[in-house]
Design an enzyme around this catalytic site. Structure first.
Site, PDB file in Angstrom:
ATOM      1  N   GLU A 175       0.820  -1.221   0.000  1.00  0.00           N
ATOM      2  CA  GLU A 175       0.000   0.000   0.000  1.00  0.00           C
ATOM      3  C   GLU A 175       0.852   1.269   0.000  1.00  0.00           C
ATOM      4  OE1 GLU A 175      -2.916  -0.478   3.162  1.00  0.00           O
ATOM      5  OE2 GLU A 175      -4.225  -1.543   1.785  1.00  0.00           O
ATOM      6  N   GLU A 374      -5.725  -8.310  -1.272  1.00  0.00           N
ATOM      7  CA  GLU A 374      -6.456  -8.074  -0.005  1.00  0.00           C
ATOM      8  C   GLU A 374      -7.874  -7.668  -0.322  1.00  0.00           C
ATOM      9  OE1 GLU A 374      -4.846  -5.444   2.968  1.00  0.00           O
ATOM     10  OE2 GLU A 374      -2.786  -6.028   2.489  1.00  0.00           O
TER      11      GLU A 374
HETATM   12  C1  BG6 Z   1      -4.454  -2.922   4.612  1.00  0.00           C
HETATM   13  C2  BG6 Z   1      -3.171  -3.485   5.104  1.00  0.00           C
HETATM   14  O1  BG6 Z   1      -4.390  -1.554   4.841  1.00  0.00           O
HETATM   15  O2  BG6 Z   1      -5.636  -3.230   5.219  1.00  0.00           O
HETATM   16  C3  BG6 Z   1      -3.298  -4.566   6.148  1.00  0.00           C
HETATM   17  O3  BG6 Z   1      -2.341  -3.899   4.064  1.00  0.00           O
HETATM   18  C4  BG6 Z   1      -4.480  -4.236   7.055  1.00  0.00           C
HETATM   19  O4  BG6 Z   1      -2.092  -4.681   6.823  1.00  0.00           O
HETATM   20  C5  BG6 Z   1      -5.740  -4.243   6.206  1.00  0.00           C
HETATM   21  O5  BG6 Z   1      -4.594  -5.080   8.149  1.00  0.00           O
HETATM   22  C6  BG6 Z   1      -7.013  -4.002   6.971  1.00  0.00           C
HETATM   23  O6  BG6 Z   1      -6.908  -2.851   7.734  1.00  0.00           O
HETATM   24  P1  BG6 Z   1      -7.192  -2.883   9.288  1.00  0.00           P
HETATM   25  O7  BG6 Z   1      -6.862  -1.529   9.752  1.00  0.00           O
HETATM   26  O8  BG6 Z   1      -8.632  -3.218   9.428  1.00  0.00           O
HETATM   27  O9  BG6 Z   1      -6.315  -3.925   9.848  1.00  0.00           O
END
Ligand code: BG6
Length: 478
Positions: A175, A374
């Site tokens: 990211e 993701e």
């Molecule tokens: C992304 C990251 O921003 O989102 C992860 O690459 C992160 O590391 C995921 O865990 C979800 O965000 P959060 O804040 O809900 O953990």
């Protein structure tokens, strides 16, 4: 009309959010190890002194360092074809500026990748996922310093060489574009390792740090291809399409400028050059950034092979009453709620069509394969007395997003090569440091203080995803 049989169905995690074991077998402390737990309303803080009696969630994670063999068995039974994780840079180079690596750190990932491969999973590896060695933050002020390029490329070369026969899919910086929201937290961005203070020009620092990261990323791509021409090296963008609040041309241009501000990183990594609007913007600011002709040449030669992207939500923006000539975008001030969308318990607006939109947008702009590395819903789960977790809301989220992904692939011809839902096994939230913001199809019995039996339970979504992978998502009609 079905998805290709080679499609990489998988799951994703990151080292600092699962491994724990933050100071064993030679590992140095990383910036993640200095982050306190927070919550939806309390932001995480970077604390220098680790002897303070505070909750540092990366110190325990979900103990994956010790449980990975059992966890991988559960993931193999789920039918995963690939598994995304990151290498904790400070396991390999505890301080980050050493010449030679820590052999025990390298051995851990040898064992982890062997175990994945033995269980039929392709490892997908991120080099830097919010976990740079803390020593680089303290001594060099993180990516504000050009020296970081050499430290990072030495690290990249070390792991590319060591795992050249085990890992083929890599990503450089997780990211990378999230730092465009440089006002959001204590550090400009934990990947950049710059602790903010009021004396500095944070916006300028962000652009300088991002430039060095992009040069390092491009150098890493070139090094990787020399070591193994079959390597596929990706960038990783946090994708959230930006919609105008109304059809007022001012809102439309605001959304365009916001999009440019968040996604120019992709232009550099995929096309190999800076967009003209940004060059003008930086020149007009008179910042005089350290960008050399040889950097520009490196960016051109080190473009990525594929686009890794995360997708959780879309964003809607509204123009200000009085805009300056640049329509400068400030995420926290210009964002508004989209009344057409529901949101998660953490206020993230759920927008499956936004995923299709994003895939089309990236495809038209860069013409490269796309890997959704993701996607998922952070939610509170409850365990019934019979140990069942009926997370129908998670199934609904994943199903609706896979359905839109299928439309992008099958109706729009977008080349999506894989899909790895985030936090396939419950883990520590990066944003809040909470355990209770759960993404997994596998439940981990642990609370926000890191207490609990650590027992793994299979949620209803586990069985649903297992079936979906098994039939290559033919259970999801479009
Ligand atoms: C992304 C990251 O921003 O989102 C992860 O690459 C992160 O590391 C995921 O865990 C979800 O965000 P959060 O804040 O809900 O953990």
């Amino acid at each position: 009309m079905e998805i290709n049989n080679n499609f990489l169905w998988g799951g994703a995690v990151a080292a600092n959010q699962v491994e724990g074991a933050w100071n064993v077998n030679g590992k140095g402390d990383s910036i993640a190890d200095h982050l306190t737990a927070g919550s939806q309303n309390t932001s995480r803080k970077i604390v220098d002194d680790l002897s303070k009696n505070l909750n540092f969630p990366s110190h325990y994670g979900i103990d994956f360092y010790n449980t990975y063999k059992q966890d991988i068995r559960l993931l193999a039974n789920l039918g995963l074809k690939c598994f995304r994780t990151s290498i904790a840079w400070s396991r390999i180079f505890p301080n980050g500026d050493e010449e030679f690596p820590n052999e025990q750190g390298l051995e851990f990932y040898d064992d982890l990748f062997d175990e994945l491969i033995k269980n039929g999973m392709t490892p997908i590896v991120t080099l830097s996922h919010f976990e740079m060695p803390y020593h680089l933050v303290k001594k060099y002020h993180g990516w504000k310093n050009r020296k970081l390029i050499d430290f990072f490329t030495n690290y990249a070369k070390t792991v590319f060489t060591r795992y050249k026969d085990k890992v083929h899919y890599w990503m450089t910086f997780n990211e990378i574009n999230n730092q465009s929201n440089f006002n959001s937290s204590d550090a400009l961005f934990s990947n950049s390792g710059i602790i903010k203070n009021n004396r500095d020009n944070n916006e300028k620092d962000m652009y300088q740090a991002a430039h060095y990261e992009l040069v390092a990323s491009a150098k890493a791509v070139a090094i990787a291809h020399k070591i193994n021409p079959d390597f596929k090296i990706g960038c990783m963008l946090a994708m959230a399409p930006i919609y105008p609040n109304t059809s007022n041309p001012k809102d439309i241009f605001k959304a365009e400028r916001a999009t440019q501000t968040r996604y120019w990183f992709g232009d550099v990594q995929c096309i190999g050059s800076y967009p003209s609007w940004l060059k003008s913007y930086q020149n007009n600011k008179g910042w005089n950034l350290d960008v050399t002709p040889s950097d520009i040449a490196i960016l051109k030669t080190g473009t990525v092979d594929y686009i890794g992207m995360s997708y959780y939500m879309s964003m809607t923006v509204k123009s200000k009453e009085k805009e300056n000539n640049y329509y400068s975008f400030e995420e926290d001030k210009d964002k508004v709620k989209n009344s057409y969308l529901d949101e998660s318990d953490w206020g993230w607006q759920i927008d499956p069509i936004g995923l299709r939109y994003s895939l089309n947008w990236l495809n038209d702009r860069y013409h490269k394969p796309i890997f959704i590395v993701e996607n998922g819903l952070g939610a509170k789960d409850s365990v019934d007395s019979d140990d069942k977790i009926k997370d129908l809301y998670r199934i609904k989220y994943l199903k609706s997003h896979i359905s839109e992904m299928k439309k992008a692939i099958l109706c729009d011809g977008v080349n999506v090569i894989g899909y790895t839902p985030w936090g396939i096994i419950d883990l520590i939230s990066a944003g809040t440091g909470e355990m209770s913001k759960r993404y997994g199809v596998i439940y981990v019995d642990q609370n926000d203080q890191g207490e609990g039996s650590g027992r793994r339970l299979l949620k209803n979504s586990y069985y649903w995803y297992q079936q979906t992978i098994h039939c290559n998502a033919s259970n999801i009609k479009i």
